[in-house]
Design a protein around this motif. Structure first.
Motif, mmCIF file in Angstrom:
data_model
loop_
_atom_site.group_PDB
_atom_site.id
_atom_site.type_symbol
_atom_site.label_atom_id
_atom_site.label_comp_id
_atom_site.label_asym_id
_atom_site.label_seq_id
_atom_site.Cartn_x
_atom_site.Cartn_y
_atom_site.Cartn_z
ATOM 1 N N MET A 103 0.830 -1.199 0.000
ATOM 2 C CA MET A 103 0.000 0.000 0.000
ATOM 3 C C MET A 103 0.865 1.250 0.000
ATOM 4 N N ILE A 104 1.979 1.178 0.754
ATOM 5 C CA ILE A 104 2.901 2.316 0.797
ATOM 6 C C ILE A 104 3.479 2.561 -0.600
ATOM 7 N N ILE A 105 3.860 1.488 -1.273
ATOM 8 C CA ILE A 105 4.441 1.623 -2.610
ATOM 9 C C ILE A 105 3.427 2.273 -3.556
ATOM 10 N N ALA A 106 2.190 1.764 -3.518
ATOM 11 C CA ALA A 106 1.175 2.300 -4.429
ATOM 12 C C ALA A 106 0.918 3.777 -4.158
ATOM 13 N N GLN A 107 0.790 4.129 -2.882
ATOM 14 C CA GLN A 107 0.512 5.538 -2.573
ATOM 15 C C GLN A 107 1.716 6.427 -2.879
ATOM 16 N N ALA A 108 2.918 5.894 -2.680
ATOM 17 C CA ALA A 108 4.108 6.684 -2.995
ATOM 18 C C ALA A 108 4.140 7.001 -4.488
ATOM 19 N N ILE A 109 3.789 6.008 -5.316
ATOM 20 C CA ILE A 109 3.755 6.238 -6.762
ATOM 21 C C ILE A 109 2.673 7.262 -7.098
ATOM 22 N N LEU A 110 1.591 7.193 -6.361
ATOM 23 C CA LEU A 110 0.475 8.107 -6.600
ATOM 24 C C LEU A 110 0.853 9.556 -6.286
ATOM 25 N N VAL A 111 1.576 9.762 -5.179
ATOM 26 C CA VAL A 111 1.813 11.148 -4.744
ATOM 27 C C VAL A 111 3.113 11.738 -5.271
ATOM 28 N N THR A 112 4.054 10.905 -5.724
ATOM 29 C CA THR A 112 5.333 11.468 -6.159
ATOM 30 C C THR A 112 5.184 12.492 -7.295
ATOM 31 N N PRO A 113 4.406 12.194 -8.354
ATOM 32 C CA PRO A 113 4.274 13.207 -9.405
ATOM 33 C C PRO A 113 3.609 14.483 -8.898
ATOM 34 N N LEU A 114 2.645 14.335 -7.998
ATOM 35 C CA LEU A 114 1.971 15.510 -7.451
ATOM 36 C C LEU A 114 2.962 16.372 -6.680
ATOM 37 N N ILE A 115 3.738 15.727 -5.804
ATOM 38 C CA ILE A 115 4.703 16.476 -4.996
ATOM 39 C C ILE A 115 5.770 17.094 -5.897
ATOM 40 N N ALA A 116 6.210 16.342 -6.908
ATOM 41 C CA ALA A 116 7.246 16.866 -7.807
ATOM 42 C C ALA A 116 6.723 18.079 -8.581
ATOM 43 N N ALA A 117 5.491 17.975 -9.090
ATOM 44 C CA ALA A 117 4.955 19.066 -9.896
ATOM 45 C C ALA A 117 4.738 20.315 -9.045
ATOM 46 N N LEU A 118 4.197 20.128 -7.842
ATOM 47 C CA LEU A 118 3.972 21.284 -6.968
ATOM 48 C C LEU A 118 5.303 21.860 -6.493
ATOM 49 N N SER A 119 6.284 20.990 -6.237
ATOM 50 C CA SER A 119 7.608 21.471 -5.839
ATOM 51 C C SER A 119 8.222 22.303 -6.955
ATOM 52 N N ARG A 120 8.082 21.804 -8.175
ATOM 53 C CA ARG A 120 8.641 22.541 -9.299
ATOM 54 C C ARG A 120 8.038 23.929 -9.378
ATOM 55 N N GLN A 121 6.696 23.974 -9.242
ATOM 56 C CA GLN A 121 6.049 25.280 -9.330
ATOM 57 C C GLN A 121 6.551 26.225 -8.251
ATOM 58 N N SER A 122 6.657 25.722 -7.014
ATOM 59 C CA SER A 122 7.017 26.648 -5.945
ATOM 60 C C SER A 122 8.509 26.987 -5.992
#
Lengths: 235, 266, 276
Positions: A103-122
């Motif tokens: 479950m951790i692996i699946a959620q990590a894959i789910l949130v990594t692009p979100l965190i990366a994209a928001l990090s890039r923006q900020s």
């Protein structure tokens, strides 16, 4: 039966009664999601910082893909991870299917692009602000990225919170790779799905209310910590 | 871009070694025909300058003259389309890039304490840092009392002094300053000038861009006057302020509006 | 930069420790791929503690539709499969994915529908006639549509009516593509008819206007079978523990345990393992 007042009091009585099963479900939810968000940050933030900092061929396409992946459907991620971890899949030997680790692996894959994209923006704005200085100091690329991440830590905590919100609320991925096994992989969202399909809508909503309360508490805690740190320290 | 400049010119082992610093000489700095264009507009127009060791060079000129661009080009932040830059005859290399620092109009302080701002540059340059060393740097900038304060909450004058202290922490042989006092009150301006003077006595070459004619008079050994991307004159300070050669400089010093006929016809 | 490294190190330590936390100390467990009806009715909650007390083996139930349970079994993601679709189960064994099919218990399907009963089928004991009336009245019908055991059974009952439900899909025939519970929720919401197993129906709480309209037709018989996933295909299958569970549930103790499970005084599953 399902009016708001009775749901609220049901939620309250669940919490107050100290129901052991409820608490273990809450703890597992938080453990899975917080670990996934942490992993997502470890990968996503440097990735976002690199995309904010460097120009390279295909960068525009990479950002477009990343932004699109912010909306990855959890079931698709769940299915993909299931196929990877299934006994017949490439990582089947690890025996991770139907465990919290899956479950951790699946959620990590789910949130990594979100965190990366928001990090890039900020971090893109910060990069504009500091680019001259960092180049004048002849910083190495890795030092540049680390300095940028540290300067952007307050904005990045918002990206992490967005990841937390996405992960704690999703059911599609964890129910496939976790199997919603009682006492083993049942978390808040899969418990809500289960009660819904049993037709116990009041209990499902009460659990939902508790989940939302936890999410609000986590957000409030991070944001107030953030504000205090910002005020006391480095504006 | 910067890395490319350094990489293509890194090998220059044959330059003579300066006895005092143990490093090859970097002065005089000479730019030849430095030209920069942006979408058909000429931003720098065949800028040729010679900057000597030890002097305080002040670059003046109206907005859009190309002063900052000239600074940034020599400092290696931008790459001119044409022309070249040499340092005691050799092209730009990692050695000369590591021996210069720049102070920008905005202090660009990091979101950390004043002390941590100094420590950051020392560490990123691979220098060892100690409390004693950092205390000394902060004391010389008269910032020791705010060492632990968040840098970005300091007053405007303190912020710019910290920015200069940060640039001087690496003891550069060449210090660029791009309108460092543009937003400061007179007392803060004098404090900044005091720091510039101490950097010069320590042996640094000063290149300062300013619009403040009074400041230019106080600091300059020689003056470069630019307009519309071109160097109109480069004279000793006394001569420049006494009788500038170009009518543009004359108008600028007199505070008159001057429209460059060449610029409007281009 | 020191703070940054520290933060990074702390983050890494937390991540690693969280990942490496043992799931549970007891490694003696099996994964059973089963159906929502058995799990959600509470049957497993009732009988599994008895099995655990006897053998010390933890049984982890993954409750999905029969079709998916068999698929997961084919992939080796489970040790035992307990489902209700005889033909599919026999194919599963014939294809070598399961070792041997043993019948465990049965209950029956019921047709539920709104009190208003627009198709006028209430009280009938003929499922095929009832479905025909529903189609003729174009009364809404909610189907699982998820290749589950219940879905397969429903399609079997449509066959003799000669009605092509596929062509009616989206009109009066609504394929929900979800589990029994969600399908009943949908049916309650749109006052539709639906076929459900009796166990799920009895434990279902959001009935709304729905009640049983057709029951007692012999064709509504619902047989559950159990199979060990073939260890020759998937060496990771815990054959010993899995077989122990199969032996127990089809043995006297297990069969009695199933018999003793009741909701509101009503027995939900009827054990019928051979030779007991």
């Amino acid at each position: 039966m399902t009016d708001l007042g009775s749901i609220f009091s049901l939620a309250l009585s669940l919490v107050i009664s100290g129901d052991q099963q409820l608490y273990s479900i809450i703890v597992l939810s938080l453990r899975v999601t917080l670990t996934a968000v942490l992993l997502g940050c470890l990968v996503g933030i440097p990735l976002g910082a690199a995309l904010a900092t460097y120009r390279f061929p295909g960068r525009g396409a990479a950002i477009a893909v990343l932004n699109a992946f912010m909306g990855l459907p959890p079931v698709v991620v769940g299915l993909a991870v299931y196929l990877m971890l299934s006994r017949s899949g490439p990582f089947g030997v690890l025996g991770l299917l139907y465990t919290p680790t899956a479950m951790i692996i699946a959620q990590a894959i789910l949130v990594t692009p979100l965190i990366a994209a928001l990090s890039r923006q900020s971090l893109a704005d910060l990069h504009t602000e500091y680019d001259d200085l960092f180049r004048s100091l002849r910083l190495r690329p890795s030092d540049k990225i680390r300095a940028l991440i540290w300067e952007g830590r307050y904005g990045l905590s918002t990206a992490a919170l967005a990841g937390f919100g996405r992960a704690i609320a999703e059911v599609g991925a964890v129910i496939i790779v976790g199997g919603n096994i009682e006492h083993v992989t049942r978390v808040m969202t899969t418990a809500i799905a289960l009660e819904t399909s049993k037709g116990d809508l009041a209990l499902a909503l009460a659990l939902g209310l508790i989940l939302v309360t936890i999410a609000i508490a986590v957000n409030a805690a991070v944001l107030s910590l953030n504000r205090t740190a910002r005020r006391l320290a480095y504006a | 871009m910067l890395e490319r400049v350094a990489a293509t010119t890194a090998q220059n082992g044959s330059a003579p070694i300066d006895a005092k610093s143990g490093r090859p000489p970097m002065f005089p700095i000479a730019t030849r025909g430095m030209t920069l264009r942006d979408r058909g507009r000429v931003l720098l127009d065949r800028v040729s300058l010679t900057l000597d060791q030890g002097t305080r060079t002040v670059i003046m000129g109206p907005n859009g003259a190309g002063k900052s661009l000239t600074l940034r080009a020599i400092h290696g932040l931008i790459r001119p389309d044409e022309g070249d830059i040499t340092w005691a005859g050799r092209p730009t290399d990692a050695d000369v890039l590591s021996r210069q620092a720049m102070v920008f109009q905005k202090p660009m302080l990091l979101r950390r304490s004043a002390r941590a701002n100094i420590e950051f540059v020392l560490r990123s340059a691979g220098r060892t840092t100690s409390n004693q060393l950092v205390d000394g740097i902060l004391a010389r900038a008269r910032l020791i009392h705010v060492a632990a304060s968040p840098a970005r909450l300091l007053s405007g004058g303190e912020q710019q002094r910290l920015a200069i202290a940060r640039a001087l922490a690496l003891e550069p042989d060449l210090l660029f300053l791009d309108e460092p006092c543009a937003n400061l009150d007179p007392a803060s301006t004098l404090a900044v000038e005091d720091m510039i003077e101490r950097a010069r006595t320590a042996g640094a070459k000063i290149v300062l861009v300013t619009h403040d004619i009074g400041q230019a008079r106080r600091i300059a050994d020689d003056v470069v006057f630019m307009s519309s991307g071109r160097v109109l004159e480069h004279s000793a300070a006394a001569a420049f302020f006494d009788k500038p050669k170009s009518s543009a400089a004359e108008a600028y010093l007199a505070g008159r509006l001057y429209i460059d006929p060449a610029a409007s016809s281009r | 930069m020191i703070q940054f490294r520290k933060a990074l190190a702390i983050a890494a330590v937390i991540a690693l420790s969280a990942l490496s936390t043992p799931v549970e100390a007891n490694d003696k467990y099996i994964v059973v791929q089963s159906t929502t009806s058995t799990e959600q009715s509470g049957l497993f909650k009732h009988i599994l503690p008895m099995f655990k007390a006897k053998t010390g083996i933890d049984v982890r139930i993954v409750a999905v539709g029969t079709g998916q349970a068999l698929k997961n079994g084919e992939r080796g993601d489970g040790d035992v499969v307990l489902v209700h679709a005889k033909a599919a189960e026999e194919k599963f064994v014939a294809d070598g994915f399961g070792v041997k099919r043993t019948e465990v218990m049965y209950n029956d399907f019921v047709l539920v529908g709104p009190e208003s009963d627009p198709a006028k089928v209430a009280g009938s004991k003929d499922i095929v006639a009832a479905l025909k009336s529903i189609a003729e009245a174009k009364a809404p019908f909610a189907s699982r549509g998820d290749d589950s055991g219940t879905h397969k059974a429903e399609l079997d009952h449509w066959k003799p009516t000669g009605i092509d439900v596929k062509s009616a899909s989206g009109e009066w025939y609504r394929s929900t593509g979800s589990g029994m519970g969600p399908t009943l929720n949908t049916a309650a919401g749109m006052s539709a008819y639906a076929l459900t197993d009796r166990a799920t129906w009895l434990s279902f709480k959001n009935r709304g206007p729905l009640k049983i309209v057709v029951e007692g037709d012999k064709r509504l018989f619902n047989q559950y079978g159990i199979m060990l996933v073939n260890p020759a295909k998937h060496p990771t299958v815990k054959a010993t523990e899995g077989q122990a569970f199969i032996d127990w549930i089809t043995g006297v103790e297990g069969q009695n345990a199933i018999r003793s499970f009741q909701i509101g005084g009503e027995q939900l599953f009827f054990p019928n393992a051979p030779g007991v």
